[in-house]
Design an enzyme around this catalytic site. Structure first.
Site, PDB file in Angstrom:
ATOM      1  N   SER A 118      -5.211   9.238 -25.999  1.00 14.95           N
ATOM      2  CA  SER A 118      -6.199   8.405 -25.227  1.00 14.95           C
ATOM      3  C   SER A 118      -7.566   8.180 -26.120  1.00 14.95           C
ATOM      4  CB  SER A 118      -6.786   9.573 -24.300  1.00 14.95           C
ATOM      5  OG  SER A 118      -8.054   8.964 -23.481  1.00 14.95           O
ATOM      6  N   TYR A 134      -9.830  18.147 -21.266  1.00 17.60           N
ATOM      7  CA  TYR A 134      -8.877  16.851 -21.331  1.00 17.60           C
ATOM      8  C   TYR A 134      -9.046  16.168 -22.791  1.00 17.60           C
ATOM      9  CZ  TYR A 134      -6.855  12.328 -20.446  1.00 17.60           C
ATOM     10  OH  TYR A 134      -6.210  11.184 -20.430  1.00 17.60           O
TER      11      TYR A 134
HETATM   12  P1  NAD Z   1      -0.411  10.044 -13.985  1.00 20.88           P
HETATM   13  O1  NAD Z   1      -0.748  11.442 -13.523  1.00 20.88           O
HETATM   14  O2  NAD Z   1       0.020   8.870 -13.243  1.00 20.88           O
HETATM   15  O3  NAD Z   1       1.071  10.423 -14.630  1.00 20.88           O
HETATM   16  C1  NAD Z   1       1.273  11.548 -15.311  1.00 20.88           C
HETATM   17  C2  NAD Z   1       2.651  12.116 -14.951  1.00 20.88           C
HETATM   18  O4  NAD Z   1       2.838  13.479 -15.732  1.00 20.88           O
HETATM   19  C3  NAD Z   1       2.751  12.735 -13.673  1.00 20.88           C
HETATM   20  O5  NAD Z   1       3.851  11.886 -12.834  1.00 20.88           O
HETATM   21  C4  NAD Z   1       2.570  13.907 -13.554  1.00 20.88           C
HETATM   22  O6  NAD Z   1       3.302  14.709 -12.309  1.00 20.88           O
HETATM   23  C5  NAD Z   1       3.418  14.497 -14.617  1.00 20.88           C
HETATM   24  N1  NAD Z   1       3.057  15.670 -15.052  1.00 20.88           N
HETATM   25  C6  NAD Z   1       2.045  16.612 -14.929  1.00 20.88           C
HETATM   26  N2  NAD Z   1       2.172  17.651 -15.544  1.00 20.88           N
HETATM   27  C7  NAD Z   1       3.367  17.797 -15.854  1.00 20.88           C
HETATM   28  C8  NAD Z   1       4.179  19.058 -16.367  1.00 20.88           C
HETATM   29  N3  NAD Z   1       3.747  20.217 -16.593  1.00 20.88           N
HETATM   30  N4  NAD Z   1       5.409  18.825 -16.762  1.00 20.88           N
HETATM   31  C9  NAD Z   1       6.123  17.419 -16.435  1.00 20.88           C
HETATM   32  N5  NAD Z   1       5.230  16.285 -16.068  1.00 20.88           N
HETATM   33  C10 NAD Z   1       4.082  16.611 -15.694  1.00 20.88           C
HETATM   34  O7  NAD Z   1      -1.106   9.650 -15.289  1.00 20.88           O
HETATM   35  P2  NAD Z   1      -1.001   8.464 -16.129  1.00 20.88           P
HETATM   36  O8  NAD Z   1      -2.342   7.519 -16.163  1.00 20.88           O
HETATM   37  O9  NAD Z   1       0.329   7.645 -16.180  1.00 20.88           O
HETATM   38  O10 NAD Z   1      -1.236   8.842 -17.741  1.00 20.88           O
HETATM   39  C11 NAD Z   1      -0.076   9.041 -18.545  1.00 20.88           C
HETATM   40  C12 NAD Z   1      -0.501   9.488 -19.915  1.00 20.88           C
HETATM   41  O11 NAD Z   1      -1.632   8.462 -20.311  1.00 20.88           O
HETATM   42  C13 NAD Z   1      -1.389  10.862 -19.998  1.00 20.88           C
HETATM   43  O12 NAD Z   1      -1.159  11.592 -21.162  1.00 20.88           O
HETATM   44  C14 NAD Z   1      -2.797  10.529 -19.954  1.00 20.88           C
HETATM   45  O13 NAD Z   1      -3.534  11.519 -20.567  1.00 20.88           O
HETATM   46  C15 NAD Z   1      -2.924   9.407 -20.895  1.00 20.88           C
HETATM   47  N6  NAD Z   1      -3.868   8.342 -20.532  1.00 20.88           N
HETATM   48  C16 NAD Z   1      -4.242   7.815 -19.340  1.00 20.88           C
HETATM   49  C17 NAD Z   1      -5.180   6.882 -19.231  1.00 20.88           C
HETATM   50  C18 NAD Z   1      -5.342   6.076 -17.959  1.00 20.88           C
HETATM   51  O14 NAD Z   1      -6.382   5.454 -17.712  1.00 20.88           O
HETATM   52  N7  NAD Z   1      -4.584   6.325 -16.926  1.00 20.88           N
HETATM   53  C19 NAD Z   1      -6.047   6.783 -20.254  1.00 20.88           C
HETATM   54  C20 NAD Z   1      -5.987   7.325 -21.481  1.00 20.88           C
HETATM   55  C21 NAD Z   1      -4.716   8.060 -21.590  1.00 20.88           C
END
Ligand code: NAD
Length: 272
Positions: free
Chosen positions: A165, A178
């Site tokens: 991130s 986080y």
């Molecule tokens: P999201 O919550 O939509 O997807 C994350 C998925 O991980 C979910 O389906 C959730 O059920 C699953 N998950 C959570 N805990 C788990 C576990 N213990 N075992 C297996 N699966 C598990 O989030 P996203 O926005 O798609 O984020 C995906 C990645 O991108 C993450 O690493 C997040 O930190 C990173 N990220 C997202 C953003 C953003 O703006 N959306 C920004 C920076 C980084």
């Protein structure tokens, strides 16, 4: 072999490759899994449940409807048995694991004084230990397999892509645990890249900026979106497919001589 474990299509940028994508039911992980399968990979996705948070068919149903090969199974990335089981499942069915994408994460917590020990431990267990377990299980498998041939070279035994991130490099407003976990992911990526380069294991990270998903069931407020827009030079916020494109590149044979990198997909957030 279960029908879901069939090989992927013979054409595409990942034809003949196998991949694991964690957190693949929703959001960015779902986009990565669907994209990989469309490019010919067999994809084993995992998540805590099969339902996409935004509704619609499960990720593996979308993959198969598109003519790809994949499966979405229940596994918790914070548990070694679960993560090792994913790798074994792919290796048993296909003989090798080419790509590991450690994407699953949770976004709980507050500022330092509002973060309980319990929340801190939970965020670290998923976001940092989960990536450690995913990298370790993948690397153990990759070390025992032959490098793939690409452009006359046999260099790469396997590729790991960790989702970091922009937070963790700069402060994550109100999200101490986080941000700390994501800083750890970037460090871990570099360390693994350096330690295993001579073994042919490639390890990179992709750092999304603000991507429009409903992360963790958390729907951003108008004020939060306005903050993200104010920090993002590009005239829109990101989409899951923007991240999937970058992950696809780093997971593909096109990415040569690149390891230990943390590729920003942030519309210029970190450049401004
Ligand atoms: P999201 O919550 O939509 O997807 C994350 C998925 O991980 C979910 O389906 C959730 O059920 C699953 N998950 C959570 N805990 C788990 C576990 N213990 N075992 C297996 N699966 C598990 O989030 P996203 O926005 O798609 O984020 C995906 C990645 O991108 C993450 O690493 C997040 O930190 C990173 N990220 C997202 C953003 C953003 O703006 N959306 C920004 C920076 C980084």
């Amino acid at each position: 072999m279960a029908s879901g474990m069939a090989a992927g299509p013979s054409q595409g940028r990942l034809a003949g490759h196998t991949a694991i994508v964690t957190g693949a039911a929703s959001g960015i992980g779902r986009a990565i899994a669907i994209r990989f399968a469309a490019e010919g990979a067999f994809v084993l996705g995992c998540d805590l449940g099969r339902e996409p948070r935004g509704g619609g068919p499960a990720t593996d149903d979308v993959i198969r409807a598109g003519g790809g090969a994949g499966e979405l199974v229940i596994a918790d990335v914070s548990r070694w048995e679960d993560v090792a089981g994913l790798v074994a499942r792919v290796a048993d069915a296909h003989g090798r694991l080419d790509i590991m994408v450690n994407n699953a994460a949770i976004g709980e917590g507050g500022r330092l004084t509002e973060t309980s020990e319990e929340v801190y431990d939970r965020v670290m267990a998923v976001n940092l230990k989960g990536v450690f377990l995913g990298c370790k299980a993948a690397a153990l498998q990759m070390l025992g397999q032959e490098p793939r041939e690409h452009a006359g070279q046999r260099e790469v035994r396997g590729r790991i892509v960790n989702i970091s991130s922009q937070h963790g490099m700069i402060s994550s407003p109100g999200h101490l645990a986080y941000g700390v976990s994501k800083a750890g992911v970037v460090y871990m990526t570099r360390q693994i890249a350096a330690d295993y380069a001579r073994d042919g294991i490639v390890c990179n990270a992709v750092a999304p900026g603000k991507i429009l998903t409903d992360m963790g069931g958390f729907v951003p407020t108008e004020a939060q979106l306005a903050y993200s827009r104010s920090r993002t030079p590009w005239p829109r916020l990101g989409l899951a497919d923007d991240v999937a494109s970058a992950v696809l590149f780093l997971a593909s044979p096109e990415a040569t001589y690149i390891t230990g990198e943390n590729l920003m997909v942030d519309g210029g957030w970190m450049a401004s």
